[in-house]
Scaffold this motif. Structure first.
Motif, PDB file in Angstrom:
ATOM      1  N   THR A  92      13.583   4.959  -4.353  1.00 18.74           N
ATOM      2  CA  THR A  92      13.003   5.530  -3.075  1.00 18.74           C
ATOM      3  C   THR A  92      12.606   4.335  -2.312  1.00 18.74           C
ATOM      4  OG1 THR A  92      12.654   7.523  -4.405  1.00 18.74           O
ATOM      5  CG2 THR A  92      11.499   7.217  -2.392  1.00 18.74           C
ATOM      6  N   LEU A  93      13.193   4.153  -1.306  1.00 18.49           N
ATOM      7  CA  LEU A  93      12.578   3.076  -0.186  1.00 18.49           C
ATOM      8  C   LEU A  93      11.340   3.550   0.702  1.00 18.49           C
ATOM      9  CD1 LEU A  93      13.399   0.409   1.557  1.00 18.49           C
ATOM     10  CD2 LEU A  93      14.985   1.938   2.631  1.00 18.49           C
ATOM     11  N   ALA A  94      10.438   2.819   0.845  1.00 16.69           N
ATOM     12  CA  ALA A  94       9.407   3.220   1.679  1.00 16.69           C
ATOM     13  C   ALA A  94       8.913   2.056   2.692  1.00 16.69           C
ATOM     14  CB  ALA A  94       8.252   3.838   1.097  1.00 16.69           C
ATOM     15  N   THR A  95       8.528   2.229   3.811  1.00 12.68           N
ATOM     16  CA  THR A  95       8.132   1.320   4.654  1.00 12.68           C
ATOM     17  C   THR A  95       6.792   1.273   4.313  1.00 12.68           C
ATOM     18  OG1 THR A  95       7.491   2.674   6.467  1.00 12.68           O
ATOM     19  CG2 THR A  95       9.423   1.538   6.654  1.00 12.68           C
ATOM     20  N   SER A  96       5.954   0.151   4.894  1.00 15.02           N
ATOM     21  CA  SER A  96       4.505  -0.049   4.533  1.00 15.02           C
ATOM     22  C   SER A  96       3.824   1.270   4.988  1.00 15.02           C
ATOM     23  CB  SER A  96       3.889  -1.138   5.202  1.00 15.02           C
ATOM     24  OG  SER A  96       4.188  -2.293   4.177  1.00 15.02           O
ATOM     25  N   ALA A  97       4.117   1.704   6.136  1.00 18.90           N
ATOM     26  CA  ALA A  97       3.462   2.834   6.560  1.00 18.90           C
ATOM     27  C   ALA A  97       3.718   4.169   6.018  1.00 18.90           C
ATOM     28  CB  ALA A  97       3.853   2.968   8.347  1.00 18.90           C
ATOM     29  N   GLU A  98       5.039   4.243   5.512  1.00 14.84           N
ATOM     30  CA  GLU A  98       5.103   5.579   4.590  1.00 14.84           C
ATOM     31  C   GLU A  98       4.589   5.332   3.218  1.00 14.84           C
ATOM     32  OE1 GLU A  98       9.650   6.684   6.098  1.00 14.84           O
ATOM     33  OE2 GLU A  98       9.446   4.730   4.524  1.00 14.84           O
ATOM     34  N   ARG A  99       4.262   4.227   2.755  1.00 16.72           N
ATOM     35  CA  ARG A  99       3.468   3.913   1.645  1.00 16.72           C
ATOM     36  C   ARG A  99       2.278   4.279   1.783  1.00 16.72           C
ATOM     37  NH1 ARG A  99       2.409  -1.729  -1.163  1.00 16.72           N
ATOM     38  NH2 ARG A  99       1.350  -1.145  -2.888  1.00 16.72           N
ATOM     39  N   ASP A 100       1.663   3.906   2.821  1.00 17.26           N
ATOM     40  CA  ASP A 100       0.329   4.105   3.275  1.00 17.26           C
ATOM     41  C   ASP A 100      -0.178   5.655   3.309  1.00 17.26           C
ATOM     42  OD1 ASP A 100      -0.294   1.295   3.004  1.00 17.26           O
ATOM     43  OD2 ASP A 100      -0.271   1.004   5.269  1.00 17.26           O
ATOM     44  N   ARG A 101       0.920   6.214   4.179  1.00 19.42           N
ATOM     45  CA  ARG A 101       0.573   7.623   4.256  1.00 19.42           C
ATOM     46  C   ARG A 101       0.517   8.521   2.745  1.00 19.42           C
ATOM     47  NH1 ARG A 101       3.821   6.957   8.786  1.00 19.42           N
ATOM     48  NH2 ARG A 101       5.857   7.942   7.635  1.00 19.42           N
ATOM     49  N   ILE A 102       1.401   8.192   2.263  1.00 23.51           N
ATOM     50  CA  ILE A 102       1.605   8.827   0.758  1.00 23.51           C
ATOM     51  C   ILE A 102       0.387   8.364  -0.091  1.00 23.51           C
ATOM     52  CG2 ILE A 102       2.875   8.689  -1.479  1.00 23.51           C
ATOM     53  CD1 ILE A 102       5.559   8.236   0.442  1.00 23.51           C
ATOM     54  N   LYS A 103       0.243   7.197  -0.038  1.00 21.40           N
ATOM     55  CA  LYS A 103      -1.163   6.849  -0.681  1.00 21.40           C
ATOM     56  C   LYS A 103      -2.667   7.369  -0.469  1.00 21.40           C
ATOM     57  CE  LYS A 103      -3.576   2.598  -2.074  1.00 21.40           C
ATOM     58  NZ  LYS A 103      -3.616   1.183  -1.964  1.00 21.40           N
ATOM     59  N   SER A 104      -2.533   7.786   1.120  1.00 20.09           N
ATOM     60  CA  SER A 104      -3.824   8.281   1.479  1.00 20.09           C
ATOM     61  C   SER A 104      -3.664   9.932   1.232  1.00 20.09           C
ATOM     62  CB  SER A 104      -3.656   8.084   2.985  1.00 20.09           C
ATOM     63  OG  SER A 104      -4.871   9.005   3.718  1.00 20.09           O
ATOM     64  N   TYR A 105      -2.800  10.376   1.231  1.00 26.00           N
ATOM     65  CA  TYR A 105      -2.276  11.971   1.111  1.00 26.00           C
ATOM     66  C   TYR A 105      -2.538  12.239  -0.544  1.00 26.00           C
ATOM     67  CZ  TYR A 105       0.005  16.655   1.171  1.00 26.00           C
ATOM     68  OH  TYR A 105       0.207  17.815   0.989  1.00 26.00           O
ATOM     69  N   SER A 106      -2.052  11.295  -1.314  1.00 28.06           N
ATOM     70  CA  SER A 106      -1.891  11.655  -2.840  1.00 28.06           C
ATOM     71  C   SER A 106      -3.143  11.010  -3.731  1.00 28.06           C
ATOM     72  CB  SER A 106      -0.658  11.416  -3.376  1.00 28.06           C
ATOM     73  OG  SER A 106      -0.471   9.973  -3.414  1.00 28.06           O
ATOM     74  N   GLY A 107      -3.531  10.026  -3.019  1.00 28.99           N
ATOM     75  CA  GLY A 107      -4.478   9.154  -3.708  1.00 28.99           C
ATOM     76  C   GLY A 107      -3.764   8.401  -4.826  1.00 28.99           C
ATOM     77  N   GLU A 108      -2.600   8.329  -4.799  1.00 35.82           N
ATOM     78  CA  GLU A 108      -1.655   7.625  -5.960  1.00 35.82           C
ATOM     79  C   GLU A 108      -0.700   6.498  -5.199  1.00 35.82           C
ATOM     80  OE1 GLU A 108       0.525  10.191  -8.465  1.00 35.82           O
ATOM     81  OE2 GLU A 108      -0.996  11.878  -8.450  1.00 35.82           O
ATOM     82  N   ASP A 109      -0.615   5.251  -5.898  1.00 36.78           N
ATOM     83  CA  ASP A 109       0.334   4.427  -5.259  1.00 36.78           C
ATOM     84  C   ASP A 109       1.336   4.010  -6.586  1.00 36.78           C
ATOM     85  OD1 ASP A 109       1.798   2.525  -4.068  1.00 36.78           O
ATOM     86  OD2 ASP A 109       0.276   1.184  -3.924  1.00 36.78           O
ATOM     87  N   HIS A 110       2.302   4.351  -6.557  1.00 35.60           N
ATOM     88  CA  HIS A 110       3.578   4.493  -7.701  1.00 35.60           C
ATOM     89  C   HIS A 110       4.492   2.987  -7.036  1.00 35.60           C
ATOM     90  CE1 HIS A 110       1.790   7.117 -10.129  1.00 35.60           C
ATOM     91  NE2 HIS A 110       1.738   7.887  -8.944  1.00 35.60           N
ATOM     92  N   PHE A 111       4.437   2.867  -6.000  1.00 36.02           N
ATOM     93  CA  PHE A 111       5.474   1.712  -5.329  1.00 36.02           C
ATOM     94  C   PHE A 111       5.197   0.545  -5.657  1.00 36.02           C
ATOM     95  CE2 PHE A 111       5.326   5.296  -2.322  1.00 36.02           C
ATOM     96  CZ  PHE A 111       6.720   5.384  -1.986  1.00 36.02           C
ATOM     97  N   ALA A 112       6.338  -0.440  -5.578  1.00 36.30           N
ATOM     98  CA  ALA A 112       6.449  -1.821  -6.092  1.00 36.30           C
ATOM     99  C   ALA A 112       6.888  -2.340  -4.763  1.00 36.30           C
ATOM    100  CB  ALA A 112       7.675  -2.050  -7.177  1.00 36.30           C
ATOM    101  N   SER A 113       6.550  -3.543  -4.630  1.00 35.52           N
ATOM    102  CA  SER A 113       6.929  -4.203  -3.354  1.00 35.52           C
ATOM    103  C   SER A 113       8.169  -5.004  -3.495  1.00 35.52           C
ATOM    104  CB  SER A 113       5.884  -5.144  -2.687  1.00 35.52           C
ATOM    105  OG  SER A 113       4.462  -4.508  -2.422  1.00 35.52           O
TER     106      SER A 113
END
Length: 151
Positions: free
Chosen positions: A40-61
């Motif tokens: 699942t590809l995500a830009t930094s902006a998408e990752r930040d929205r997901i992190k803010s919404y869910s309180g979780e960050d499961h992404f690798a860079s």
């Protein structure tokens, strides 16, 4: 137990989600997230929205500004449904289409695993194409192909 389409409607009516025009929740057969595996590809902006919404960050860079989820079931699935539906990344928004590079050009392929694929409206298809054109405006086919091959 209600049938799968009924449970999707109930879930929406509970107010936890407001699907965007690219949501397949109304067509979803609630397969418990068989579509939500792989990269699942995500830009930094998408990752930040997901992190803010869910309180979780499961992404690798992968590179600056580009992130991904490891292969396997999506860490944001809850009870077989997307817990970050309102802020899901581009690749999830256009599913069951998956971007690929063929002979140096971007293509969208419709995967057969999704039962909703046969119910897609022409508006959904047009929106997916427009979203892909916008998303890939800053990508070269070679860069995306490299991402795909490395993840």
């Amino acid at each position: 137990m209600p049938n799968s389409s009924d449970s999707s409607r109930v879930w929406l009516q509970e107010g936890s989600l407001q699907p965007d025009p690219m949501s397949l929740l109304r067509e979803c057969s609630n397969c418990s997230g068989r579509c939500c595996v792989g990269r699942t590809l995500a830009t930094s902006a998408e990752r930040d929205r997901i992190k803010s919404y869910s309180g979780e960050d499961h992404f690798a860079s992968w590179r600056p500004g580009v992130h991904y989820l490891d292969r396997g079931p999506c860490k944001y699935l809850r009870d077989g449904l997307c817990s970050v539906q309102p802020v899901k990344p581009f690749v999830c928004r256009i599913f069951p289409f998956v971007p690929r590079v063929v002979e140096g050009r971007f293509w969208l392929y419709c995967v057969g695993e999704c039962g909703a694929g046969s119910n897609l409206s022409s508006a959904y298809v047009a929106n997916a194409r427009a979203l892909a054109a916008e998303f890939f405006a800053d990508w070269t086919p070679t860069l995306y192909e490299t991402y795909w091959n490395e993840n």
